[in-house]
Scaffold this active site. Structure first.
Site, PDB file in Angstrom:
ATOM      1  N   CYS A 124       0.872  -1.185   0.000  1.00  0.00           N
ATOM      2  CA  CYS A 124       0.000   0.000   0.000  1.00  0.00           C
ATOM      3  C   CYS A 124       0.902   1.225   0.000  1.00  0.00           C
ATOM      4  O   CYS A 124       2.114   1.110   0.120  1.00  0.00           O
ATOM      5  CB  CYS A 124      -0.848   0.035   1.268  1.00  0.00           C
ATOM      6  SG  CYS A 124      -1.803  -1.473   1.519  1.00  0.00           S
TER       7      CYS A 124
ATOM      8  N   ARG B 296       1.235   1.635  -6.124  1.00  0.00           N
ATOM      9  CA  ARG B 296       1.407   0.683  -5.007  1.00  0.00           C
ATOM     10  C   ARG B 296       0.074   0.076  -4.553  1.00  0.00           C
ATOM     11  O   ARG B 296       0.056  -0.848  -3.736  1.00  0.00           O
ATOM     12  CB  ARG B 296       2.041   1.390  -3.794  1.00  0.00           C
ATOM     13  CG  ARG B 296       3.444   1.882  -4.017  1.00  0.00           C
ATOM     14  CD  ARG B 296       3.974   2.523  -2.749  1.00  0.00           C
ATOM     15  NE  ARG B 296       4.058   1.564  -1.668  1.00  0.00           N
ATOM     16  CZ  ARG B 296       5.116   0.815  -1.383  1.00  0.00           C
ATOM     17  NH1 ARG B 296       6.195   0.933  -2.120  1.00  0.00           N
ATOM     18  NH2 ARG B 296       5.089  -0.022  -0.388  1.00  0.00           N
TER      19      ARG B 296
ATOM     20  N   ASN C 184       1.212  -0.260   5.975  1.00  0.00           N
ATOM     21  CA  ASN C 184       1.545  -1.050   4.796  1.00  0.00           C
ATOM     22  C   ASN C 184       2.218  -2.317   5.292  1.00  0.00           C
ATOM     23  O   ASN C 184       3.097  -2.250   6.141  1.00  0.00           O
ATOM     24  CB  ASN C 184       2.508  -0.251   3.899  1.00  0.00           C
ATOM     25  CG  ASN C 184       3.103  -1.093   2.803  1.00  0.00           C
ATOM     26  OD1 ASN C 184       2.459  -1.991   2.278  1.00  0.00           O
ATOM     27  ND2 ASN C 184       4.352  -0.821   2.469  1.00  0.00           N
ATOM     28  N   GLY C 185       1.790  -3.475   4.787  1.00  0.00           N
ATOM     29  CA  GLY C 185       2.416  -4.728   5.217  1.00  0.00           C
ATOM     30  C   GLY C 185       1.403  -5.608   5.933  1.00  0.00           C
ATOM     31  O   GLY C 185       0.191  -5.427   5.778  1.00  0.00           O
TER      32      GLY C 185
ATOM     33  N   GLU D 187       8.392 -21.755 -17.677  1.00  0.00           N
ATOM     34  CA  GLU D 187       8.258 -20.359 -17.276  1.00  0.00           C
ATOM     35  C   GLU D 187       9.465 -19.536 -17.762  1.00  0.00           C
ATOM     36  O   GLU D 187       9.307 -18.413 -18.247  1.00  0.00           O
ATOM     37  CB  GLU D 187       8.093 -20.266 -15.752  1.00  0.00           C
ATOM     38  CG  GLU D 187       8.052 -18.878 -15.169  1.00  0.00           C
ATOM     39  CD  GLU D 187       6.981 -17.962 -15.760  1.00  0.00           C
ATOM     40  OE1 GLU D 187       6.108 -18.434 -16.510  1.00  0.00           O
ATOM     41  OE2 GLU D 187       7.052 -16.759 -15.496  1.00  0.00           O
TER      42      GLU D 187
ATOM     43  N   HIS E  19      13.175 -37.219 -29.500  1.00  0.00           N
ATOM     44  CA  HIS E  19      12.056 -37.737 -30.292  1.00  0.00           C
ATOM     45  C   HIS E  19      11.623 -36.754 -31.373  1.00  0.00           C
ATOM     46  O   HIS E  19      10.483 -36.792 -31.827  1.00  0.00           O
ATOM     47  CB  HIS E  19      10.885 -38.094 -29.369  1.00  0.00           C
ATOM     48  CG  HIS E  19      11.231 -39.198 -28.420  1.00  0.00           C
ATOM     49  ND1 HIS E  19      11.386 -40.507 -28.820  1.00  0.00           N
ATOM     50  CD2 HIS E  19      11.523 -39.171 -27.090  1.00  0.00           C
ATOM     51  CE1 HIS E  19      11.734 -41.243 -27.774  1.00  0.00           C
ATOM     52  NE2 HIS E  19      11.830 -40.461 -26.716  1.00  0.00           N
TER      53      HIS E  19
ATOM     54  N   LYS F 265      -1.507  -6.662 -19.706  1.00  0.00           N
ATOM     55  CA  LYS F 265      -1.270  -7.216 -18.367  1.00  0.00           C
ATOM     56  C   LYS F 265      -2.387  -8.174 -17.968  1.00  0.00           C
ATOM     57  O   LYS F 265      -2.145  -9.247 -17.436  1.00  0.00           O
ATOM     58  CB  LYS F 265      -1.153  -6.080 -17.346  1.00  0.00           C
ATOM     59  CG  LYS F 265      -0.913  -6.550 -15.921  1.00  0.00           C
ATOM     60  CD  LYS F 265       0.446  -7.205 -15.785  1.00  0.00           C
ATOM     61  CE  LYS F 265       0.691  -7.812 -14.427  1.00  0.00           C
ATOM     62  NZ  LYS F 265       1.758  -8.831 -14.474  1.00  0.00           N
TER      63      LYS F 265
END
Ligand code: M6R
Length: 611
Positions: free
Chosen positions: A2, A27, A100-101, A484, A507, A606
Site C-alpha cells: 500500500c 502501489r 503497509n504490510g 516459465e 524424439h 497485463k
C-alpha cells in the site's frame, strides 16, 4: 503493498497528503483515505475506490489542518470497502493509523482486545494497531508505540497520529519501506520517494526496526524498540519522478523482480506456525475433513499462472498422493472435464480477471464443484466467485511479464500442499518441519541471487546475443520451471525459445540443434541428475552451447556444460522458486540488450479480459 503519506508543517495537510497518494497509486488503488488534525480534533475521510473518489468525497468539506496522514490501499486482510480503508481509528477516535504490510499475529492481538471489550468495525489487521495503541497509551505516544510494536509480529510500515499530541507524527519501519522527507519547519513521510518528491529532495531512508518522530522542529530517528538515537546521513535524490516511481530501477519488471524477497516473506509469513513448524491456512472456510475428502484435482490457469500450476501439480502429488491434472483455462471449459463431488478445482490468477480463467471457474461452479482460487487481487472476480481463496501477497504487479506473482503463487501452493498433507497424514511432522525450515530461508536466498545480478547480465549476453532460437531442458520439477523461463524470454526479448522435457528432445526436436544453438539445462533434481546430464551431452555432441543451472556445491555439472549458474541450495522440491529468479534476470537482460520496452512487450496486455 500500500502507499503511506504523512505531513506536518504549515501547508494544508490534506492537499499534501492526497497529492502524495496520487503519486503512489502504483502501489495500490482499491481504496484511499486521509486523517487530519483539525481545530476540532482528529478528523478523517476514507472511501473505497481510487484517490479521485476520495477527492470527490471531500469536495466542499476539506479537512482543515497542517498535520495529516493518508493511505492508498492494496487489499490484503479484508476486501476493498469503506470500512477496510485506512486510516483506521480506535474507538475513541483519538488515534489514527495507516499501515503497509502484514501483522502476522493480528488475530491473537484482536482476540485479546475483544476480551477487554474493544469492538472492531473492519476485517483488517491494521485496526488492531489503533486499538492496541489506544489501550496501551500512557500519555507518551512514542513510548506507547515502542511498546505496541514489541507485541506485533510481521513486516510493516506505519504512520501514526494522535489528538493527544497533535504536533507530532510517528513513522515506524519494520521490513516494509518508509522514508522521511526533510523540509523547513515541516517534515514528510512516504512509502516511496515519489510521494514527497515535489516538496523535498532531502530525505532519510529508515532502516528496518527504526522509528522517526516528526515535529515542525525536526526529525528524530531512533531504534524503534529501545529508543536508542540513530545518526542517519541525508539521502539527496537526483531522480526524476518516473525514475522514482520505479524505485530507481530501469523498469517495473526489474523493480518487481527485486521485490520478491519481501513478497515471498509476506506470502509465507503468517501461514507458518513457528512454534510447531507447521502450516496454518486460517483463510480456508472448509473443514479439514472436507478438504481431506477430495480425491482428484484440476489446476486451471493461463500463462505464467498455469506454469505455477505445473509446479504445484508435482508438489501436491508428491506430498499428498492425490492425482492432479493441470489444464489451460482456454481449453478446459470446452473439453467436458470429468467432475465428481470429490473433485477440487484450483484456479490461479494474479489479476483475478482473466476471462479464460473466469470462464473455467464458472464452468466448474455450474457443475457444483468446489473451487479454490489463488489470486493476488483481493476482491477480484475470481476471488469473489470461488468458494475459497488463498491470496498471494505480492502487491501490485505492473510489468506485463509476471515475476513476483509466479513465485508467490508457487509458494502459496506449496503451503496448500503441505497443509493438505498435514491433514491427510501423508507426510510426517518431521518432514513438514524440514520443509518449513527451508521455506523460511527462500526469501533470503532469493535476495542472495539478486545481489549477484551483474553476473547474470554477462551470462545473458553470452547466451542470447544475436540468437534467434534457444532451448530450455529439464526433467520433473526442473522441466516445469523451464516452461516459465522460456515464456519469460519469449515475451520480453522476442527470442524464440522452447522448453522441453530433457528426455523428449531426442524424439524430434533434436533435429533443430546445430552449432552454437544455446541450450539452457536445469539439473537440480538429484534422482534425475544423471539422466539430464546424458541429455546435455546429446545436445553438446550436436554443437549446442550449453548453460547449466545447479545448486551451489553441485560442481559435477560444470564438467559437462559450457557455463553454470548456481543457486543457493534448498530442498530439491523447492528449487523452482529459486531457479526461476536467474531465468527472469536472463530474460530481462536479453530484452534490455536489444533495446526493447521490458514493461510493455508488443501485442500483450497485463490482464487479458477477452476470450
Ligand atoms: O492475471 P493472470 O494470472 O490470470 O494472468 C494470466 C496470464 O495472462 C499471465 O500470467 C501472462 O502469461 C503473463 N503476462 C506472463 O508473464
Amino acid at each position: 503493498m500500500c502507499g503511506i503519506v504523512g505531513y506536518i508543517g504549515h501547508k494544508a495537510a490534506q492537499d499534501v497528503v492526497i497529492g502524495g497518494l496520487r503519486k503512489l497509486e502504483y502501489r495500490g488503488y482499491d481504496s484511499a483515505g486521509v486523517a487530519v488534525m483539525t481545530e476540532h480534533g482528529l478528523d478523517h475521510a476514507k472511501t473505497k475506490g481510487r484517490i479521485a473518489m476520495l477527492e470527490e468525497h471531500l469536495e466542499g468539506k476539506a479537512l482543515q489542518g497542517t498535520v495529516g496522514i493518508g493511505h492508498t490501499r492494496w487489499a490484503t486482510h479484508g476486501k476493498p470497502s469503506n470500512e477496510n480503508s485506512h486510516p483506521h481509528l480506535d474507538a475513541t477516535r483519538k488515534f489514527a493509523v495507516v499501515h503497509n504490510g502484514i501483522i502476522e499475529n493480528y488475530l491473537t492481538i484482536k482476540e485479546d482486545l475483544q476480551k477487554k471489550g474493544y469492538e472492531f468495525v473492519s476485517e483488517t489487521d491494521t485496526e488492531v494497531i489503533a486499538h492496541l495503541i489506544a489501550d496501551l497509551y500512557n500519555g507518551d505516544i512514542e513510548a506507547t508505540v515502542r511498546k505496541a510494536i514489541t507485541m506485533m509480529r510481521g513486516a510493516y510500515a506505519l504512520g501514526i497520529m494522535t489528538e493527544y499530541e497533535p504536533n507530532k507524527l510517528i513513522a515506524v519501519r519494520l521490513a516494509s519501506p518508509l522514508i522521511v522527507g526533510i523540509g523547513e519547519g515541516e517534515a514528510y513521510i512516504g512509502s516511496d520517494i515519489p510521494a514527497i518528491l515535489e516538496h523535498t529532495r532531502d530525505m532519510y531512508i529508515l532502516n528496518e526496526g527504526e522509528m522517526a518522530v516528526l515535529t515542525r522542529d525536526g526529525i528524530e530517528i531512533t531504534v524503534a524498540e529501545s529508543g536508542e538515537p540513530v545518526e542517519r546521513d541525508i539521502f539527496h535524490v537526483d531522480w526524476d519522478l518516473v525514475q522514482a516511481e520505479k524505485g530507481g530501477y530501469d523498469s517495473f519488471m526489474l523493480k518487481e523482480i527485486h521485490e520478491q524477497p519481501q513478497a515471498m516473506h509476506d506470502t509465507i509469513g503468517s501461514r507458518i506456525d513457528l512454534e510447531h513448524k507447521s502450516v496454518v491456512l486460517p483463510e480456508l472456510k472448509m473443514s479439514a475433513e472436507q478438504l481431506a475428502a477430495f480425491d482428484r484435482m484440476y489446476i486451471v490457469a493461463c500463462g505464467t499462472s498455469m506454469h505455477a500450476g505445473l509446479v504445484a501439480k508435482e508438489v501436491i502429488e508428491k506430498l499428498t498422493r492425490i492425482p492432479v491434472e493441470v489444464a489451460i483455462a482456454s481449453e478446459f471449459r470446452y473439453r467436458d472435464p470429468i467432475f465428481t463431488e470429490k473433485t477440487l478445482v484450483i484456479v490461479i490468477s494474479q489479476s483475478g480477471e482473466t476471462a479464460d480463467t473466469l470462464a473455467a471457474l464458472r464452468e466448474a461452479k455450474k457443475h457444483g464443484v468446489t473451487v479454490l482460487a489463488i489470486s493476488n487481487v483481493v476482491g477480484s472476480s475470481v476471488a469473489r466467485e470461488a468458494d475459497e481463496v488463498i491470496y498471494t501477497w505480492a502487491g501490485p504487479e505492473v510489468a506485463v511479464a509476471s515475476t513476483k506473482a509466479y513465485t508467490c503463487q508457487s509458494l502459496a501452493l506449496y503451503l496448500f500442499a503441505m497443509y493438505l498433507s498435514q491433514i491427510k497424514g501423508t507426510q510426517t511432522k518431521e518432514q513438514i518441519a524440514e520443509m518449513v525450515d527451508h521455506l523460511l530461508e527462500i526469501p533470503a536466498q532469493t535476495a542472495t541471487i539478486l545481489e549477484n545480478e551483474a553476473s547474470l547480465r554477462e551470462v545473458a549476453a553470452k547466451v542470447t546475443e544475436g540468437v534467434q532460437n534457444l532451448f530450455f531442458i529439464g526433467r520433473g520439477l526442473d522441466y516445469a520451471v523451464t516452461l516459465e523461463g522460456s515464456l519469460k524470454l519469449k515475451e520480453i526479448s522476442y527470442i524464440h525459445s522452447e522448453a522441453y522435457a530433457a528426455g523428449e528432445l531426442k524424439h524430434g526436436t533434436l533435429a533443430l540443434i546445430e552449432d552454437n544453438v544455446p541450450v539452457i539445462a536445469l539439473a537440480t533434481q538429484p534422482e534425475l541428475f544423471d539422466k539430464t546430464v546424458s541429455n546435455i551431452v546429446e545436445v553438446k555432441a550436436r554443437g549446442a552451447y550449453t548453460l547449466g543451472f545447479a545448486f551451489e556445491g553441485d560442481t559435477e555439472l560444470a564438467k559437462t556444460v559450457d557455463e553454470v549458474v548456481y543457486v543457493p541450495r534448498t530442498l530439491p522440491i523447492l528449487s523452482p522458486v529459486l531457479t526461476v529468479i536467474p531465468m527472469q534476470l536472463l530474460a530481462y537482460f536479453a530484452s534490455t540488450a536489444r533495446g526493447l520496452d521490458v514493461d510493455k512487450p508488443r501485442n500483450l496486455a497485463k490482464s487479458v479480459t477477452v476470450e
